[in-house]
Scaffold this motif. Structure first.
Motif, PDB file in Angstrom:
ATOM      1  N   LYS A   1       0.826  -1.206   0.000  1.00  0.00           N
ATOM      2  CA  LYS A   1       0.000   0.000   0.000  1.00  0.00           C
ATOM      3  C   LYS A   1       0.863   1.259   0.000  1.00  0.00           C
ATOM      4  O   LYS A   1       0.555   2.237  -0.695  1.00  0.00           O
ATOM      5  N   ALA A   2       1.952   1.232   0.764  1.00  0.00           N
ATOM      6  CA  ALA A   2       2.861   2.379   0.778  1.00  0.00           C
ATOM      7  C   ALA A   2       3.505   2.573  -0.585  1.00  0.00           C
ATOM      8  O   ALA A   2       3.697   3.709  -1.041  1.00  0.00           O
ATOM      9  N   ARG A   3       3.825   1.459  -1.258  1.00  0.00           N
ATOM     10  CA  ARG A   3       4.427   1.551  -2.586  1.00  0.00           C
ATOM     11  C   ARG A   3       3.431   2.128  -3.591  1.00  0.00           C
ATOM     12  O   ARG A   3       3.804   2.949  -4.443  1.00  0.00           O
ATOM     13  N   LEU A   4       2.157   1.739  -3.490  1.00  0.00           N
ATOM     14  CA  LEU A   4       1.148   2.282  -4.396  1.00  0.00           C
ATOM     15  C   LEU A   4       0.996   3.782  -4.184  1.00  0.00           C
ATOM     16  O   LEU A   4       0.914   4.550  -5.158  1.00  0.00           O
ATOM     17  N   LEU A   5       0.973   4.236  -2.936  1.00  0.00           N
ATOM     18  CA  LEU A   5       0.902   5.666  -2.669  1.00  0.00           C
ATOM     19  C   LEU A   5       2.113   6.380  -3.265  1.00  0.00           C
ATOM     20  O   LEU A   5       1.976   7.427  -3.919  1.00  0.00           O
ATOM     21  N   ALA A   6       3.298   5.822  -3.074  1.00  0.00           N
ATOM     22  CA  ALA A   6       4.511   6.443  -3.615  1.00  0.00           C
ATOM     23  C   ALA A   6       4.476   6.485  -5.131  1.00  0.00           C
ATOM     24  O   ALA A   6       4.903   7.476  -5.748  1.00  0.00           O
ATOM     25  N   ASN A   7       3.958   5.433  -5.762  1.00  0.00           N
ATOM     26  CA  ASN A   7       3.869   5.416  -7.221  1.00  0.00           C
ATOM     27  C   ASN A   7       2.929   6.501  -7.727  1.00  0.00           C
ATOM     28  O   ASN A   7       3.211   7.163  -8.734  1.00  0.00           O
TER      29      ASN A   7
END
Length: 397
Positions: free
Chosen positions: A172-178
């Motif tokens: 989820k953190a990676r999706l936000l960063a993307n």
């Protein structure tokens, strides 16, 4: 066309020497360190110009991308004349330095939006990708925006929930960063609460409201740009659809026609981004280029491959769904027309947009979408198309 290269300044992992080795001579850049709404001072502009010219490779600052529009202008919030005045002052300072082509966008909150930075391709190359089910999972289940689940098929909602339920906190953190990655020069990087607060500022602002705010901006700055002999060119929305409930107003041919009619001046023009427009199944990008050719002052050339569900991936520059040869032909025809008419701005700056991560690019800390070798390949392919078309036309003229 002037072969150009986007450079993010001295901190860019891809150097100016690399840009020249790729065959570019025009540099496309911005003063990313200056907060939005502040005046670009002559000394800051001169310093960046000197950085570009210093290596002795024959490079010059060809296009500003971007001279940012403050968020309050898009919202129509508070006293705006000081922001308009600062924008006009920046235009005057750029014009005094001989820089006359200014790309900007009017996308609320976020610039380009992707959900995946490393979609794997055959052979191990990596591409940017917009996966609709991941976007819906973020909007509906992470951001929890009211109404975010409306208008989607049962299949998309089922896949979105399955992704969310199976995702780790790291996923989820990676999706936000993307999703935040499309703001390379911005100061704001939102977490979930911060993004909610930002979206709340747009509550009640629809398509026509945003169009009205753009019209107000154009009426305030285009006359100054025209007096200075400059060309403003708006960048299309990416993706060309509403995002997180925010309206998008530069997504199709009708949008472009509406904007160019707001202030009917050569100084009010278009950045032709084939990838942004190409992600809309309804858009015929070469036809759009021919329709608005006389107001295109800058071109981003890239390609996308669309999926039936609304997802898309950055394709090879000569692959994907847009006929790049026909598009380049349309731009070369316009250049020939301008030259024959003795017009200014006859040469259209172009740059290879988003490239694949290939070979030694993989794992290098370049800006997402802007690896060196992938863009080098794209520029070489586009250069070949331009050379072939020019050769053929020379033989048949």
């Amino acid at each position: 066309m002037l072969q150009s290269w986007r450079w993010f300044g001295p901190g860019d992992a891809v150097s100016l020497a690399a840009a020249r080795q790729a065959g570019a001579t025009g540099i496309v850049t911005s003063l990313h360190h200056i907060p939005y709404g502040e005046v670009w001072k002559p000394e800051d502009i001169a310093k960046r110009q000197a950085e570009i010219a210093a290596p002795g490779f024959g490079l010059h600052w060809a296009v500003v991308e971007s001279l940012p529009v403050h968020e309050r202008i898009r919202i129509g919030e508070g006293p705006l004349e000081p922001l308009f005045a600062a924008y006009r002052d920046s235009l005057r300072n750029l014009a005094a330095a001989g820089i006359r082509t200014i790309c900007y966008n009017f996308m609320p909150v976020l610039d380009w939006t992707r959900t995946q930075m490393d979609a794997e391709l055959p052979g191990g190359a990596r591409a940017l990708r917009f996966n609709l089910h991941e976007y819906v999972a973020f909007d509906w289940l992470m951001l929890q925006r009211p109404g975010a689940d409306e208008g989607y098929s049962h299949d998309i909602l089922t896949r979105a929930k399955a992704w969310h339920d199976g995702a780790s906190e790291g996923d989820k953190a990676r999706l936000l960063a993307n999703i935040m990655a499309g703001l390379p020069g911005a100061y704001d990087r939102y977490d979930i609460p911060g993004l909610r607060l930002m979206l709340d500022r747009y509550r009640g602002i629809g398509h026509r409201d945003l169009q009205g705010n753009l019209r107000r901006f154009l009426e305030a700055v285009v006359p100054a740009a025209e007096d200075l002999g400059m060309r403003l060119c708006i960048h299309p929305d990416d993706p060309p659809r509403p995002v997180f409930g925010l309206p998008r107003i530069v997504s199709c041919a009708q949008d472009v026609a509406d904007i160019l009619a707001m202030v009917d001046s050569p100084a009010n023009g278009l950045t032709l981004c084939s990838g942004s427009l190409g992600a809309n199944p309804a858009n015929d990008v070469p036809a759009i280029a021919r329709r608005f050719a006389g107001r295109i002052w800058f071109a981003h050339l890239r390609n996308v491959a669309k999926d039936p569900d609304g997802s898309f991936m950055e394709a090879e520059h000569l692959g994907g769904d847009t006929d790049m040869v026909e598009l380049v032909a349309a731009l070369l025809d316009e250049e020939a027309r301008r030259r024959a008419a003795g017009e200014d701005f006859a040469e259209i700056p172009m740059r290879p947009d988003h490239g694949h991560e290939i070979l030694d690019d993989i794992g290098r800390a370049s800006h997402p979408g802007y690896p060196f070798i992938g863009r080098l390949r794209g520029l070489a392919e586009l250069r070949g198309v331009m050379a072939a078309l020019s050769h053929t036309r020379g033989r048949t003229a």
